[in-house]
Design a protein around this motif. Structure first.
Motif, PDB file in Angstrom:
ATOM      1  N   PHE A 172      -6.093  -4.462  -3.351  1.00 44.47           N
ATOM      2  CA  PHE A 172      -5.182  -3.651  -2.549  1.00 44.47           C
ATOM      3  C   PHE A 172      -5.695  -3.502  -1.126  1.00 44.47           C
ATOM      4  O   PHE A 172      -4.948  -3.652  -0.158  1.00 44.47           O
ATOM      5  CB  PHE A 172      -5.018  -2.260  -3.164  1.00 44.47           C
ATOM      6  N   VAL A 173      -6.990  -3.195  -0.981  1.00 44.54           N
ATOM      7  CA  VAL A 173      -7.529  -2.951   0.361  1.00 44.54           C
ATOM      8  C   VAL A 173      -7.444  -4.208   1.208  1.00 44.54           C
ATOM      9  O   VAL A 173      -7.025  -4.177   2.363  1.00 44.54           O
ATOM     10  CB  VAL A 173      -8.984  -2.439   0.266  1.00 44.54           C
ATOM     11  N   LEU A 174      -7.800  -5.372   0.611  1.00 43.57           N
ATOM     12  CA  LEU A 174      -7.755  -6.620   1.384  1.00 43.57           C
ATOM     13  C   LEU A 174      -6.326  -6.991   1.775  1.00 43.57           C
ATOM     14  O   LEU A 174      -6.116  -7.642   2.785  1.00 43.57           O
ATOM     15  CB  LEU A 174      -8.381  -7.762   0.589  1.00 43.57           C
ATOM     16  N   MET A 175      -5.332  -6.600   0.956  1.00 45.37           N
ATOM     17  CA  MET A 175      -3.950  -6.919   1.309  1.00 45.37           C
ATOM     18  C   MET A 175      -3.390  -5.934   2.332  1.00 45.37           C
ATOM     19  O   MET A 175      -2.669  -6.315   3.248  1.00 45.37           O
ATOM     20  CB  MET A 175      -3.070  -6.883   0.049  1.00 45.37           C
ATOM     21  N   THR A 176      -3.698  -4.635   2.177  1.00 45.70           N
ATOM     22  CA  THR A 176      -2.999  -3.637   2.988  1.00 45.70           C
ATOM     23  C   THR A 176      -3.630  -3.440   4.361  1.00 45.70           C
ATOM     24  O   THR A 176      -2.899  -3.193   5.322  1.00 45.70           O
ATOM     25  CB  THR A 176      -2.965  -2.285   2.263  1.00 45.70           C
ATOM     26  N   ALA A 177      -4.952  -3.561   4.490  1.00 44.41           N
ATOM     27  CA  ALA A 177      -5.583  -3.242   5.774  1.00 44.41           C
ATOM     28  C   ALA A 177      -5.102  -4.147   6.913  1.00 44.41           C
ATOM     29  O   ALA A 177      -4.751  -3.643   7.982  1.00 44.41           O
ATOM     30  CB  ALA A 177      -7.098  -3.285   5.635  1.00 44.41           C
ATOM     31  N   PRO A 178      -5.055  -5.486   6.746  1.00 40.75           N
ATOM     32  CA  PRO A 178      -4.561  -6.315   7.858  1.00 40.75           C
ATOM     33  C   PRO A 178      -3.110  -6.029   8.191  1.00 40.75           C
ATOM     34  O   PRO A 178      -2.722  -6.055   9.362  1.00 40.75           O
ATOM     35  CB  PRO A 178      -4.720  -7.743   7.350  1.00 40.75           C
ATOM     36  N   THR A 179      -2.278  -5.743   7.160  1.00 41.92           N
ATOM     37  CA  THR A 179      -0.871  -5.451   7.431  1.00 41.92           C
ATOM     38  C   THR A 179      -0.730  -4.181   8.263  1.00 41.92           C
ATOM     39  O   THR A 179       0.067  -4.128   9.209  1.00 41.92           O
ATOM     40  CB  THR A 179      -0.118  -5.306   6.108  1.00 41.92           C
ATOM     41  N   GLY A 180      -1.519  -3.162   7.925  1.00 42.02           N
ATOM     42  CA  GLY A 180      -1.478  -1.928   8.712  1.00 42.02           C
ATOM     43  C   GLY A 180      -1.908  -2.166  10.145  1.00 42.02           C
ATOM     44  O   GLY A 180      -1.278  -1.673  11.094  1.00 42.02           O
ATOM     45  N   ALA A 181      -2.984  -2.966  10.328  1.00 46.42           N
ATOM     46  CA  ALA A 181      -3.466  -3.262  11.679  1.00 46.42           C
ATOM     47  C   ALA A 181      -2.404  -3.984  12.482  1.00 46.42           C
ATOM     48  O   ALA A 181      -2.163  -3.681  13.658  1.00 46.42           O
ATOM     49  CB  ALA A 181      -4.735  -4.109  11.599  1.00 46.42           C
ATOM     50  N   HIS A 182      -1.734  -4.937  11.823  1.00 42.65           N
ATOM     51  CA  HIS A 182      -0.677  -5.702  12.471  1.00 42.65           C
ATOM     52  C   HIS A 182       0.455  -4.771  12.910  1.00 42.65           C
ATOM     53  O   HIS A 182       0.947  -4.849  14.048  1.00 42.65           O
ATOM     54  CB  HIS A 182      -0.197  -6.731  11.462  1.00 42.65           C
ATOM     55  N   THR A 208     -12.857  -2.863   6.492  1.00 43.01           N
ATOM     56  CA  THR A 208     -12.271  -3.481   5.299  1.00 43.01           C
ATOM     57  C   THR A 208     -13.344  -4.155   4.454  1.00 43.01           C
ATOM     58  O   THR A 208     -13.438  -3.908   3.246  1.00 43.01           O
ATOM     59  CB  THR A 208     -11.218  -4.521   5.703  1.00 43.01           C
ATOM     60  N   CYS A 244      -8.656  -2.372  -6.750  1.00 44.13           N
ATOM     61  CA  CYS A 244      -8.696  -1.633  -5.488  1.00 44.13           C
ATOM     62  C   CYS A 244      -9.134  -2.553  -4.355  1.00 44.13           C
ATOM     63  O   CYS A 244      -8.612  -2.466  -3.240  1.00 44.13           O
ATOM     64  CB  CYS A 244      -9.645  -0.457  -5.632  1.00 44.13           C
TER      65      CYS A 244
END
Lengths: 84, 161, 113
Positions: C71-81, C42, C68
């Protein structure tokens, strides 16, 4: 610039190794998720080389779509419906 | 009022994405933002509008700086563990309580914990967070976790609640 | 000047990407892999996108790169979670040398949760 593209391709191969080897399904899902983030990096470097915003558009939509794909795969692995 | 703020945010994002002020582009943006607001405005999280009050916005900036500092620290931490030959890791999952109430604040807290050194949010049930540590070093990991969580909680409470 | 800053950010970002991918290959179980991969990749990708802003300036490309990053900073942790929770619920245990697993202890009592 091309050496950076080469290094990113090395990263892609490391991820693909985990996709192929990964003992469990979530391992493969993690690797696919990381590939999705790396592709955004590819788009960024291409937009530096060509100076066109076309590649940045691809990167933006790719970031959002790969996130939705990851969520769908995670819900599928959890073994329940999408209603939660 | 709330709807109008949503509309302005959406229109701002549209203009940033197209990056031109020709009247056709602006007209299309107004129509799309209006449609999105009317159709999806109800499921838009309420807390996000609060950020635009001046005092909350100031604390949001403070939070961003603290967050970026933690992210950089976390990356060097992970790099040290991965590149070390002995791989000094002692993983485990601990449970910790949070006192934040709104959904928006909790989302931000969970995401911040995931990007800070050595921690990953696994699940949240009721008021409790389950956090995976890559290296449980102290005898009392719960207390250490509460320190990290409390640090972000103080900031997020000022921003969102 | 801007080119120098952009080049530095690009090199640092790609270094972090490589470290994250090495972590993905080396670490022993899925939760540790998620930690290494999510954090490093990330930040690495965010730094590459920031270098785009320095290379091209504040125009159509730069603004899209900034969006972008967000978006990346918001979506990557949510996906990992989401993946971590799915892995735990589908019955994947922690690494054998793990110290504690409070989540397993709590969820065994109420399986229907």
């Amino acid at each position: 610039m091309s050496i950076f593209i080469g290094l990113l391709i090395l990263c892609l191969f490391l991820c693909l190794y985990r996709v192929g080897k990964g003992p469990t399904a979530p391992d493969r899902t993690v690797a696919i998720d990381i590939v999705g983030t790396l592709v955004v990096g590819f788009c960024a470097i291409y937009s530096i080389i060509t100076k066109k915003d076309l590649y940045m558009n691809i990167g933006l939509s790719w970031a959002l779509l790969s996130f939705i794909g990851t969520l769908a795969l995670a819900k599928y692995l959890e073994g329940r419906g999408f209603d939660e | 009022m709330k709807r109008f703020l949503h509309f302005l945010i959406l229109l701002g994002i549209w203009l940033a994405l197209t990056w031109s002020l020709q009247w056709q582009e602006v007209l299309a943006g107004v129509i799309v933002a209006l449609l999105a607001d009317l159709l999806l405005g109800d499921i838009f999280p309420i807390g996000s509008v609060k950020v635009f009050y001046p005092i909350r916005f100031f604390w949001m900036c403070v939070y961003t700086v603290v967050f970026i500092w933690y992210v950089i620290k976390a990356n060097f931490d992970v790099a040290y563990r991965v590149l070390n030959i002995n791989m000094p890791i002692r993983p485990g999952i601990v449970k910790v309580r949070t006192r934040l109430k709104t959904d928006m604040a909790r989302t931000f807290l969970a995401n911040s914990i995931t990007l800070t050194p050595g921690t990953l949010t696994v699940d949240m049930t009721g008021d409790h967070l389950y956090i995976h540590w890559i290296n449980i070093s102290s005898e009392d990991p719960e207390k250490e976790t509460e320190l990290i969580v409390g640090h972000f909680e103080n900031l997020l409470e000022r921003v969102f609640e | 000047m801007n080119e120098t800053i952009g080049m530095t950010l690009l090199v640092v970002g790609i270094t972090f990407d490589i470290v994250g991918c090495i972590g993905l290959v080396r670490l022993p179980d899925i939760y540790n892999r998620l930690q290494a991969a999510t954090k490093c990749v990330t930040l690495g990708t965010a730094l590459i996108l920031l270098s785009v802003v320095f290379y091209t300036g504040f125009n159509a490309i730069g603004v899209k790169a900034l969006l972008c990053i967000w978006f990346v900073l918001m979506t990557a942790p949510t996906g990992a979670h989401a993946i971590a929770r799915a892995a735990h619920r589908s019955g994947i245990r922690l690494w054998d040398d793990s110290v504690m697993d409070k989540y397993k202890d709590d969820s065994e009592g109420s399986e229907d949760n």
